[in-house]
Every structure is written in structure tokens, then in C-alpha cells.
Design an enzyme around this catalytic site. Structure first.
Site, mmCIF file in Angstrom:
data_model
loop_
_atom_site.group_PDB
_atom_site.id
_atom_site.type_symbol
_atom_site.label_atom_id
_atom_site.label_comp_id
_atom_site.label_asym_id
_atom_site.label_seq_id
_atom_site.Cartn_x
_atom_site.Cartn_y
_atom_site.Cartn_z
ATOM 1 N N THR A 798 0.807 -1.227 0.000
ATOM 2 C CA THR A 798 0.000 0.000 0.000
ATOM 3 C C THR A 798 0.842 1.281 0.000
ATOM 4 O O THR A 798 0.425 2.283 -0.584
ATOM 5 C CB THR A 798 -0.932 0.025 1.221
ATOM 6 O OG1 THR A 798 -0.147 -0.128 2.410
ATOM 7 C CG2 THR A 798 -1.951 -1.089 1.143
ATOM 8 N N CYS A 799 1.995 1.259 0.651
ATOM 9 C CA CYS A 799 2.827 2.481 0.709
ATOM 10 C C CYS A 799 3.273 2.924 -0.678
ATOM 11 O O CYS A 799 3.562 4.106 -0.890
ATOM 12 C CB CYS A 799 4.055 2.262 1.594
ATOM 13 S SG CYS A 799 3.648 1.999 3.324
#
Length: 831
Positions: A798-799
Site C-alpha cells: 500500500t505504501c
């Protein structure tokens, strides 16, 4: 017209053809270029000229260059306003306030360390340079062999601009640089010098170098309006035309009918009564201009004809320069310049010509006219906010504001006289405080400015801000007033002992109304703090906060007693202290663990804002209004608690049919209820959340947004544009846009429902809504999952918005696995 005399240079200076140069008596030559010279300068190696914003430089004869140079136009992108030539190169000031450095090869580069500061004045010495910014900062760069940078004794020098911190807060009118010494002049005529002092050129009565700016006390109250530095001598000009000189006199450049050095400023007696309008120092000679008689006088070294009197000898007293006849009748001298071994006079025909030299612009100051412009709303709000930020973020700008110019009283500034026009300050701040939006902007900026105040000021003028701010603060609302009063008290208590003594003298001579207002301000702040502690509406550390106000009150009380001021002891008594004593006996004041959690949560949200990360939390609009000091309304309560809010709205709607008095009490009840729910009931925890939030992000940046915009930044929006997501997606490894798996993936994605697409966005990025910058801010990357089977689910980092996608053999399998992955929301919460 440009007149010049002295050492040999290229005929016509390259500005006109040789046959267009007029030769007068005593070796003085004059010329009139087709394109008028707007500004010029001459140093040891170069002379520089500005015409129509373009710069041309002429290399001069020197020890390293024994022939006449050619005029060379510099190829620059920006138009240039000022040029100053030093020992080996030059410094240029562009119209936008940027600074360029020209080296001895005429290569120009931007000055490093300027950091977007707007420069208004530039000067050059032999090996160092200075700049003055619009907000009153002095920047220096170059060598520091004799302390000429004013930084500190062991500073090695710097190729990039360095801020002279010791001059912070001093409202400056002019800067000047000599061979290896430097000077600045304040708006009230206070003179500061530093650097080399081998011949007494600092005017301090000795020959010891100074490494920090030092006040030349013997020039105090002399109404100094300009300074010029030579190689090792200095000249100052007072209002009314009096000239003082000091430093090296070996060539007669001091004009005292001697060839001795002077360690103290001394009046040039031969010029007494002449009403001199300009003075300029060269390497070893000095020029002065008398506007009324249109005469130029010269004295000092004349061995190369730089005195313009027809003789090649030194003169120790002023002699008139033998100017062309038309200079005395048709032209007015606008700029006088003494260089290494040259002299120049730049003149314009009367009346004024548009090509006159640009005057040195002063630092920005606040006045009644500026406030009137803000209040008239004739300017865009953004421009007004920008002006407010510039003025109130600079202590120097504030200290240079509201000076008592009648009868030149501000020139009497000293330990006993602050130089402020108190009546003008009072009326101006009264006007400003009536506009709530303007005063709110001012408060924001002052809050940011206060921590930057210098606790060890070099001059007394920097203490004016401590007289101005109480008059401004006392007109604010209670909460704003208490917070700013505390910040001001902290800075007063941090002042060094000498500054304390001067400030106390200023207090002792305040008008009665101002002195009583000062006492009332700090007494009210003490009362407010005590009341809040006693009511336990917030937890405070009494040992560090309340004593600040009490200490200031004690200082002012002592001043009033010593000066026999007409203020009674009862004005200082804080009766509410008894209530606090009762509370202290029964309660222990401390921060609760619960409160600390809100503080930490505020920090997390502030970090999310800083990193442009969307927070997947349903924050109501009321929270963002409170962060921006906007009062929440009933509509916000309806959003927060629909049932309660609509019930209150029903009460209001029903009460429209009742009598006016009952209507008043109904509206008042609803307002107080809304205020209690959204403000008072959560005051303690919200203040901790807010403190944490602004600890992690820049308050000024946050306050640029409206509440709705701030919510969009932190929580995101619902403006989904899935086509942009697809367009911005990049592929890694063996994947590419035409890969069968990628084609199948986008076909599956298009078949997803709206909620499933949102779930996919949450799976990919960690947030379900779109960032405030739009879907284009989501940079999705897709790569093959390493070591997979047909049973593996897609994975997301997700980052980085990175999707690891197995290479499925069938589209149906891909669709099933994608839906299973986004429905599991692995690593995320279930709603």
C-alpha cells in the site's frame, strides 16, 4: 550626462565613440549616450553601467591589467536595477529582488543562500559583500579576515549569503561596505560598524578590529542620513548637510587640513553650512555634492587626476571640481561616485527624467495609510494577507513603523527615548482591530514571529516591538489575548539584563493610558489563567505558565514605584489568586492518560497531512472548522449527530410562530446547546488533539485552506475517475499494457461494481477516497507475483500503490481472486 575624471580609461568608456566625448578643463570629460545610463558603479577592476535594465561592464587598468578594456554587455535573463563593483568583481540586483555575483571573468551566477528573500540594497567591499532585504535582514558573504562579515571572530567566511543575526530587529535604512569594513544605518540615524579598524575607520576611538556590529556612540542623535565607506576611511552625512569623516587620512581624504588619521568622527569644517546632499568615498579620496549650488567638492588623493581640479597632487581640504558649464545650468547631479582612482557624476536635465537612477528602496514598514488600504478592500484578499505576513513576520519592519517624525524626534532615539508616535499607534491599531478577519490574520503571523525575537539585541530600536505588541494584543478576544500575552511575556523574560533596563526605562516614560493598559493586559492574563486552573477546565503546569505574568507585573510595579507614576497598588492586585489556593489544596493538577492519547492521535493526523496521506476516518466538518478557528454551526451538529441536530432544528422551526421574546430565548438555547456539544464538552481533548496536530505540521500551511478543503486533503474526496487510474498505471517485469493478464485485469476491473472498485482502491493504497489532488495522484504499479500458483491471491504494497498480480490462466480465475482479495481487506479493518 555622465562626467568622469581620474585615471586613464577607454575614451568614451565604450558608451559613445571617442569623437563624441567632450573634454573640459582640468581633465574632466563628459558624454551623453543615446541610451541613458540609469545606474553605474566603479571598483578596482571594473566599471559597470545599466541602460534599459541591461548591464555592460568595462575592465579598468590595474596592476594585473595594463591596457584599456572593452565595454562588454552581459547576457542576462533578467532586467537589472542596481550594480556595485568591488575589488575583483561585482554584484547585480535584478528587478525581482534576486542577486547575481559577477566574477573577474564576468561570469554571473545567482547568489546562494538567498532563499527567496527580496533584496533591496547591495554593496561591495574589496573581498566581501552585503545585501539588505525588504524585511530588514542583513546578508553577508565573502572573506572574513578582519571580521567584516559581522558573524563572529572565528567564522572563516562564506561564498553563500549568511544572516547577521545580531542585527535582527533593527530597522535599517542603508548598508555600506569599504575595503574590509562594514556599516549599517538605522531609520532613526543610529550607526553600526564592524570589520577592519587599523586606521580608526570604525569611528570607535581605537584601532581594534570588531567582529560584530557595534554602535558608533559619538554619532548618536546626529541625524545621520547616509554613510559611505572608502578603502580605510568612512564619511557620514547628517540631515541638514553636515559631513563627518574618520579613519585613514594619509592622502588628505578626511578633509581636515591634515594628513593624520582620525579615530573619532570629526566634522569637515570647510564644508560647514554648505548643506551637502551627497557624500561618497573612493579608495583614497572623497567627493561631496551641494545641490543648492550645483557644486562638487573633492579632497584626498589626486595623483591620477581623480580630484578634478587640474592638479595631480593630494588635497587635505575640499576644493571645487571644475565641472562643465552645462552641468551647473542644465543638469542636476543625481549620483556621485568615487572609485579606485576614478570619479563619476551622473546628471540629468531638469525637470526630472524617467531614466534617473533607481533610488534605494527602504524596508517595508506599517503605517496608517497601509492599514487604510487593507480596510478599504480595494486590494485582493490574497494580496492583503501577503502584506500582513510580510510586515508582522518581521520585527525590523514593526520596529521601523510609527516613528515620531515630527521635528525629527525619532532621531533622538536612545536608552531614554523610544522614538514612537504613541497617538499614531493607538489610532492605527484601533482601526485594524475593528476588522475581525484582518486581526485574525495578524494574530496568526504574530504567533509565528514572536519566537524569532532576538533576546540579545544590538540596538535599542529592536525593543520597540515590546511596546507595540501590548497595544495590539489588548484589543484581541480573550483566548487570543491570553495566548499572545504569554508568548510576549516569555520573550520579555528572555531579554538580556541590559535590554531589560532599557525596556523598563521605556515603560517608565509611557503615556498614562499606555502604562495602565500594559498593567491591565498582564493582570487580565493572570486572572484568566487562574480562573481556568481553578475551574479545572484545562490542565496547566502552574509552575511554568502563571509565574510569567506575575513576573512582568512585578517588573512594571517596580518601574511605577521608581518613576513615581500615578498608578495605584490596587491596579496590580489579582484577587482571583484566592480561588486558586483553594483548588490547589484539594486537587493535583496533571495531564490524564486519556488526554495524552488525543495529543498523540493529533500528531498522527498532522503527519498524515504533511505526507499527503488520506486518513480513512469519518471526521465531521466541525473538526476541521475548529482546527481553523471557524465557529461550528447547527448544520455541523446535524452532520455529526443527525437525530440531535434535527431535533434542535425542529425547535427553531417551531419557535418561528411564537412571540419575539420567546424566540430570542429559544435561539439562545439552541446556540448554547450547539456550543456545548461541539466546543465546551470536548474542549480539553480537542485542544490536545489540536496541539498534537500542529506539532506535526505547519500551522501557516494548514490555515491556507477552507474547512471543506482541509477535510478533502486529510479524508479525501469522492471524485473517482477510474480512466485516469488506468492511464497512470505503469507495469514492471514481464508485464506491459498489451500483456494478456493485464488486458484481462482491466476487463475484470471494468466489470466491478462501484463499491467493489472503491474496495480495490482501499486494498491497493490503504484509503478508500481519492486524494485532494485527484486520481492522478495515485500512481499504480503492477508487476508479476514472484513464485505463485493459481490459488494465490493478488497482493498489494500500500505504501507504494504496488499490485503483485499472479499470471492467471483464465480470466474467470483472475476475477474470482481479485474479488476475494478486496473483500478480505487483509491488513485493514472491517467497517
Amino acid at each position: 550626462m555622465l562626467c568622469f575624471w581620474g585615471a586613464q580609461v577607454r575614451e568614451g568608456l565604450g558608451l559613445v565613440k571617442p569623437d563624441q566625448v567632450k573634454h573640459g578643463d582640468s581633465g574632466i570629460r563628459s558624454l551623453c549616450p543615446k541610451t541613458a545610463v540609469q545606474d553605474m558603479s566603479a571598483g578596482r577592476s571594473f566599471a559597470g553601467f545599466i541602460r534599459d535594465g541591461n548591464v555592460s561592464v568595462l575592465r579598468l587598468r590595474s596592476e594585473d591589467y595594463d591596457h584599456d578594456g572593452k565595454l562588454k554587455q552581459l547576457q542576462l535573463k533578467n532586467k537589472i536595477r542596481l550594480i556595485v563593483c568591488g575589488g575583483d568583481g561585482a554584484v547585480l540586483l535584478a528587478n525581482g529582488g534576486n542577486v547575481l555575483i559577477m566574477d573577474k571573468s564576468t561570469v554571473c551566477k545567482p547568489l546562494k543562500g538567498l532563499d527567496n528573500r527580496q533584496v533591496i540594497q547591495i554593496v561591495c567591499g574589496d573581498h566581501h559583500s552585503m545585501a539588505l532585504t525588504k524585511d530588514g535582514q542583513v546578508l553577508v558573504w565573502g572573506e572574513n579576515s578582519h571580521g567584516q562579515l559581522g558573524l563572529r571572530k572565528d567564522h572563516p567566511g562564506s561564498p553563500s549569503a549568511q544572516h547577521v543575526q545580531s542585527l535582527s530587529g533593527i530597522p535599517l535604512a542603508q548598508i555600506s561596505a569599504g575595503g574590509d569594513h562594514s556599516f549599517v544605518l538605522s531609520l532613526s540615524g543610529v550607526v553600526f560598524g564592524w570589520g577592519k579598524n587599523s586606521a580608526g575607520q570604525l569611528g570607535l576611538g581605537d584601532t581594534t578590529d570588531r567582529h560584530v556590529p557595534t554602535v558608533v556612540n559619538s554619532l548618536n542623535r546626529k541625524k545621520t542620513v547616509s554613510i559611505s565607506c572608502g578603502g580605510e576611511h568612512t564619511a557620514t552625512l547628517s540631515k541638514g548637510g553636515t559631513v563627518f569623516t574618520f579613519g585613514s587620512g594619509g592622502s588628505g581624504q578626511l578633509g581636515h587640513n591634515s594628513f593624520k588619521d582620525e579615530h573619532h568622527p570629526r566634522v569637515v569644517a570647510e564644508l560647514w553650512g554648505s548643506e551637502v546632499s551627497q557624500v561618497t568615498c573612493g579608495r583614497h579620496h572623497t567627493l561631496v555634492s551641494v545641490t543648492s549650488s550645483k557644486l562638487i567638492y573633492s579632497f584626498g588623493c589626486g595623483t591620477q587626476g581623480q580630484l578634478g581640479n587640474g592638479e595631480m597632487i593630494n588635497k587635505s581640504v575640499p576644493y571645487p571640481v571644475d565641472l562643465p558649464t552645462e552641468c551647473n545650468h542644465e543638469y542636476t547631479i543625481e549620483k556621485l561616485l568615487a572609485g579606485e582612482n576614478h570619479s563619476f557624476a551622473l546628471s540629468f536635465k531638469e525637470p526630472g527624467n524617467e531614466s534617473k537612477p533607481n533610488p534605494s528602496r527602504g524596508i517595508l514598514t506599517l503605517d496608517d495609510r497601509m492599514i487604510g488600504r487593507w480596510l478599504s478592500r480595494s486590494e485582493p484578499r490574497k494580496m492583503v494577507k501577503k502584506d500582513i505576513n510580510k510586515v508582522f513576520s518581521s520585527a525590523a519592519s514593526l520596529n521601523g513603523s510609527f516613528l515620531k517624525t515630527s521635528c525629527d524626534q525619532h532621531y533622538q532615539t536612545s536608552d531614554d527615548h523610544c522614538g514612537l508616535d504613541f497617538d499614531l499607534v493607538k489610532t492605527s491599531f484601533a482601526k485594524l482591530s475593528k476588522n475581525e478577519s484582518l486581526i485574525s490574520e495578524v494574530v496568526k503571523v504574530v504567533e509565528q514571529m514572536l519566537p524569532s525575537l532576538n533576546p540579545n539585541p544590538t540596538g535599542v530600536e529592536s525593543l520597540r516591538v515590546y511596546l507595540l505588541l501590548p497595544e495590539l494584543i489588548r484589543r484581541l478576544k480573550k483566548q487570543q489575548r491570553t495566548e499572545l500575552t504569554e508568548a510576549l511575556a516569555s520573550k520579555i523574560l528572555q531579554l538580556d539584563p541590559d535590554a531589560h533596563k532599557v525596556l523598563e526605562k521605556y515603560w517608565s516614560k509611557l503615556p498614562d493610558g499606555w502604562l495602565k493598559g500594559l498593567v491591565k493586559l498582564f493582570r487580565k492574563a493572570s486572572t484568566s489563567m487562574i480562573g481556568r486552573i481553578a475551574a479545572d477546565s484545562m490542565n496547566l503546569d502552574i509552575k511554568t505558565r502563571l509565574p510569567k505574568f506575575v513576573q512582568i507585573l512585578a517588573m512594571v510595579y517596580q518601574v511605577c514605584c521608581s518613576a513615581n507614576r500615578n498608578i495605584t497598588k490596587s491596579d496590580f492586585i489579582i484577587n482571583e489568586i484566592n480561588d486558586l489556593l483553594d483548588v490547589v489544596r484539594t486537587k493535583k493538577l496533571c495531564l490524564s492518560v486519556e488526554t495524552e492519547k488525543y495529543f498523540l492521535f493529533g500528531i498522527l493526523c498532522g503527519l498524515a497531512f504533511n505526507n499527503n496521506s488520506v486518513v480513512h476516518l469519518p471526521f465531521p466538518l466541525a473538526l476541521f472548522k475548529k482546527l481553523l478557528n471557524v465557529k461550528p454551526s447547527l448544520e455541523d451538529l446535524i452532520e455529526f449527530d443527525s437525530g440531535l441536530g434535527k431535533s434542535l432544528q425542529y425547535i427553531l422551526d417551531y419557535s418561528e410562530d411564537v412571540e419575539e421574546m420567546e424566540m430570542y430565548y429559544t435561539v439562545n438555547f439552541v446556540d448554547k446547546y450547539v456550543d456545548y456539544i461541539l466546543n465546551k464538552s470536548v474542549e480539553e481533548v480537542f485542544e490536545e488533539f489540536k496541539r498534537g496536530f500542529f506539532k506535526a505540521c505547519d500551522r501557516c500551511m494548514v490555515e491556507m485552506f477552507e474547512p471543506e478543503e482541509l477535510r478533502g486533503v486529510l479524508v479525501g474526496s469522492e471524485e473517482y475517475d477510474w480512466d485516469i487510474l488506468k492511464q497512470n498505471t505503469t507495469y514492471e517485469g514481464s508485464f506491459y499494457a498489451g500483456h494478456p493478464t493485464i488486458i484481462s485485469f482491466w476487463e475484470v476491473f471494468d466489470e466491478l461494481t462501484s463499491n467493489e472498485k472503491k474496495a480495490f482502491l482501499l486494498f491497493l493504497t490503504g484509503f478508500e477516497k481519492v486524494p485532494i489532488l485527484g486520481m492522478s495522484a495515485v500512481k499504480m504499479r503492477v508487476r508479476p507475483l514472484f513464485s505463485f500458483t493459481q490459488d494465490h491471491l493478488p497482493q498489494a504494497l500500500t505504501c507504494h500503490a504496488l499490485l503483485d498480480l499472479p499470471v492467471y490462466q483464465k480470466k474467470e480465475t483472475l476475477k474470482a481472486k481479485v474479488i476475494e482479495a478486496i473483500n478480505h481487506k487483509r491488513g485493514f479493518w472491517e467497517e
